[in-house]
Design a protein around this motif. Structure first.
Motif, PDB file in Angstrom:
ATOM      1  N   GLU A 177       0.840  -1.190   0.000  1.00 45.04           N
ATOM      2  CA  GLU A 177       0.000   0.000   0.000  1.00 45.04           C
ATOM      3  C   GLU A 177       0.875   1.239   0.000  1.00 45.04           C
ATOM      4  N   MET A 178       0.280   2.349  -0.379  1.00 44.94           N
ATOM      5  CA  MET A 178       0.987   3.617  -0.462  1.00 44.94           C
ATOM      6  C   MET A 178       0.687   4.455   0.779  1.00 44.94           C
ATOM      7  N   HIS A 179       1.735   5.132   1.283  1.00 45.71           N
ATOM      8  CA  HIS A 179       1.600   6.022   2.433  1.00 45.71           C
ATOM      9  C   HIS A 179       2.408   7.281   2.175  1.00 45.71           C
ATOM     10  N   VAL A 180       1.906   8.408   2.603  1.00 45.68           N
ATOM     11  CA  VAL A 180       2.675   9.644   2.520  1.00 45.68           C
ATOM     12  C   VAL A 180       3.595   9.713   3.731  1.00 45.68           C
ATOM     13  N   TRP A 226       5.122   9.932  -1.627  1.00 48.59           N
ATOM     14  CA  TRP A 226       4.423   8.660  -1.468  1.00 48.59           C
ATOM     15  C   TRP A 226       5.456   7.547  -1.345  1.00 48.59           C
ATOM     16  N   HIS A 227       5.299   6.720  -0.313  1.00 53.19           N
ATOM     17  CA  HIS A 227       6.146   5.554  -0.078  1.00 53.19           C
ATOM     18  C   HIS A 227       5.328   4.286  -0.305  1.00 53.19           C
ATOM     19  N   ARG A 287      -1.446  14.674   2.387  1.00 51.80           N
ATOM     20  CA  ARG A 287      -1.541  13.734   1.272  1.00 51.80           C
ATOM     21  C   ARG A 287      -2.001  14.434   0.008  1.00 51.80           C
ATOM     22  N   THR A 334       0.953  16.466  -2.292  1.00 58.24           N
ATOM     23  CA  THR A 334       2.109  15.914  -3.006  1.00 58.24           C
ATOM     24  C   THR A 334       1.692  14.944  -4.095  1.00 58.24           C
ATOM     25  N   ASP A 335       2.423  15.000  -5.173  1.00 60.51           N
ATOM     26  CA  ASP A 335       2.291  13.992  -6.216  1.00 60.51           C
ATOM     27  C   ASP A 335       3.655  13.345  -6.450  1.00 60.51           C
ATOM     28  N   HIS A 345       6.841  10.791  -5.560  1.00 56.75           N
ATOM     29  CA  HIS A 345       6.980   9.412  -5.098  1.00 56.75           C
ATOM     30  C   HIS A 345       8.429   9.164  -4.688  1.00 56.75           C
ATOM     31  N   CYS A 346       8.621   8.307  -3.710  1.00 56.20           N
ATOM     32  CA  CYS A 346       9.950   7.920  -3.264  1.00 56.20           C
ATOM     33  C   CYS A 346      10.581   7.032  -4.341  1.00 56.20           C
ATOM     34  N   CYS A 349      11.615   3.533  -3.026  1.00 55.66           N
ATOM     35  CA  CYS A 349      10.464   2.630  -2.855  1.00 55.66           C
ATOM     36  C   CYS A 349       9.972   2.114  -4.203  1.00 55.66           C
TER      37      CYS A 349
END
Length: 63
Positions: free
Chosen positions: A3-6, A17-18, A41, A44-45, A47-48, A51
């Protein structure tokens, strides 16, 4: 399942997003994930990259 998490990214401290395994408080990049206000959340758009790279490798290994 993942799953994605900020969360923040080091050393910048910006929100990204991680990707993390479901129920795991640590992202694939090793960043500890903790509660981020919902409004962050929406701001931001990004992504790490670490990850996303790790997730791609995991998906490639499944094939």
């Amino acid at each position: 399942m993942y799953e994605m998490h900020v969360g923040i990214t080091t050393p910048d401290g910006v929100f990204v997003w991680h990707v993390a395994p479901v129920g795991n408080p640590t992202a694939l990049c090793g960043q500890s994930l903790h509660g981020v206000p919902t409004e962050e959340r929406d701001r931001t758009d990004r992504h790490c990259a670490s990850c996303m790279h790790s997730f791609q490798e995991l998906m490639n290994d499944r094939n």
